[in-house]
Design an enzyme around this catalytic site. Structure first.
Site, mmCIF file in Angstrom:
data_model
loop_
_atom_site.group_PDB
_atom_site.id
_atom_site.type_symbol
_atom_site.label_atom_id
_atom_site.label_comp_id
_atom_site.label_asym_id
_atom_site.label_seq_id
_atom_site.Cartn_x
_atom_site.Cartn_y
_atom_site.Cartn_z
ATOM 1 N N TYR A 145 0.843 -1.190 0.000
ATOM 2 C CA TYR A 145 0.000 0.000 0.000
ATOM 3 C C TYR A 145 0.877 1.238 0.000
ATOM 4 O O TYR A 145 2.087 1.172 0.207
ATOM 5 C CB TYR A 145 -0.965 0.022 1.184
ATOM 6 C CG TYR A 145 -0.360 0.250 2.548
ATOM 7 C CD1 TYR A 145 -0.281 1.526 3.093
ATOM 8 C CD2 TYR A 145 0.112 -0.806 3.318
ATOM 9 C CE1 TYR A 145 0.254 1.745 4.351
ATOM 10 C CE2 TYR A 145 0.651 -0.600 4.577
ATOM 11 C CZ TYR A 145 0.717 0.679 5.086
ATOM 12 O OH TYR A 145 1.252 0.888 6.335
ATOM 13 N N PHE A 218 5.701 4.479 0.084
ATOM 14 C CA PHE A 218 5.447 3.091 -0.300
ATOM 15 C C PHE A 218 5.713 2.160 0.876
ATOM 16 O O PHE A 218 6.727 2.295 1.574
ATOM 17 C CB PHE A 218 6.331 2.692 -1.483
ATOM 18 C CG PHE A 218 6.059 3.459 -2.752
ATOM 19 C CD1 PHE A 218 4.773 3.843 -3.089
ATOM 20 C CD2 PHE A 218 7.100 3.805 -3.604
ATOM 21 C CE1 PHE A 218 4.516 4.548 -4.248
ATOM 22 C CE2 PHE A 218 6.853 4.501 -4.771
ATOM 23 C CZ PHE A 218 5.560 4.878 -5.099
ATOM 24 N N GLU A 219 4.827 1.188 1.069
ATOM 25 C CA GLU A 219 4.921 0.250 2.200
ATOM 26 C C GLU A 219 4.807 -1.185 1.677
ATOM 27 O O GLU A 219 3.792 -1.559 1.082
ATOM 28 C CB GLU A 219 3.790 0.504 3.200
ATOM 29 C CG GLU A 219 3.756 1.904 3.792
ATOM 30 C CD GLU A 219 4.546 2.016 5.081
ATOM 31 O OE1 GLU A 219 5.168 1.006 5.494
ATOM 32 O OE2 GLU A 219 4.524 3.107 5.680
ATOM 33 N N THR A 220 5.853 -1.978 1.925
ATOM 34 C CA THR A 220 5.811 -3.401 1.604
ATOM 35 C C THR A 220 5.664 -4.210 2.887
ATOM 36 O O THR A 220 6.066 -3.755 3.964
ATOM 37 C CB THR A 220 7.092 -3.842 0.872
ATOM 38 O OG1 THR A 220 8.235 -3.513 1.674
ATOM 39 C CG2 THR A 220 7.208 -3.163 -0.473
#
Length: 249
Positions: A145, A218-220
């Site tokens: 997300y 950005f988030e992984t």
């Protein structure tokens, strides 16, 4: 990639790749755990600033920036700024916070830490970028997300391109709540240019308050294999920058 992040090895590799790609460093602070560096490569087009490593337990962001360097991504048709390892002591200890127990990404208003005092002063002197991208990880999620802060025209197609680029590695994180925020769509938080807590300003809010027109955080999912997290970040960065170039051309 074995999942263990070595700051000294990373900084040595990053320096070699960055200098080979035409970047020059600025020393922001010489800290006990390591140097806090910003890198610049002048170019002819829009200005993009990328940051990573502000949380020391999130190694995929710094490694993704190194991967992009090694892939010759940083071409001369952009003006680039990179801060690849904003939390040296946290990266050494593999902790979210710095060695003083402070979450650096909540310190841009109070400026209690040496890292953020130095970094915010650097931002204050910066020609404001057209795009800011910050690379993070989240241990509570299973999908990808991002946060978008947008001071200009709303363009949903930009968000969809980013999510599509990352799908080979991660689906969009399901809503309606993601990271405690109401999502606009799965994988996409459209955030106002205001902090969640009045004194807890993150870097993206600080950039927005300084006038940066658009930012992506950005988030992984940090439980996933490191190679997948790095690949997802590199794909997202590529598409975000390509989209910016398409909009300006």
């Amino acid at each position: 990639m074995n999942g263990v992040f070595d700051l000294l090895h990373f900084q040595t590799a990053f320096r070699g790749a960055a200098e080979l790609a035409g970047f020059t460093p600025s020393l922001l602070a010489d800290l006990p755990a390591g140097q806090l560096l910003a890198w610049e490569k002048p170019g002819t087009g829009p200005c993009v600033y990328l940051s990573a490593g502000i949380h020391g337990d999130e190694p995929a962001g710094p490694l993704a920036l190194l991967e992009l360097l090694l892939a010759d991504f940083f071409t001369d048709d952009f003006h680039w700024f990179i801060c690849p390892a904003l939390n040296p002591s946290g990266l050494v200890a593999r902790t979210r916070e710095n060695s003083g127990g402070v979450d650096l990404n909540r310190d841009y208003w109070l400026r209690q830490t040496a890292e953020i005092i130095a970094h915010a002063c650097w931002i204050d002197a910066l020609a404001m970028p057209d795009l800011f991208i910050s690379l993070h990880e989240d241990w509570e999620t299973t999908g990808f997300y991002f946060y978008e802060i947008n001071l200009r025209e709303d363009q949903p197609g930009r968000a969809h391109r980013i999510l599509d680029a990352v799908r080979p590695w991660f689906p969009p994180e399901k809503g309606p709540l993601i990271d405690g925020h109401e999502s606009r769509e799965d994988g996409w938080i459209y955030h106002a240019a205001e902090p969640d807590l009045p004194e807890g300003w993150p870097e993206a809010i600080y950039l927005a308050k300084k006038g940066c027109p658009i930012s992506f955080t950005f988030e992984t999912p940090s439980h996933a294999p490191l190679e997948q997290r790095v690949a997802a970040h590199t794909a997202a960065v590529r598409v975000a920058c390509e989209t910016l170039a398409d909009e300006i051309s």
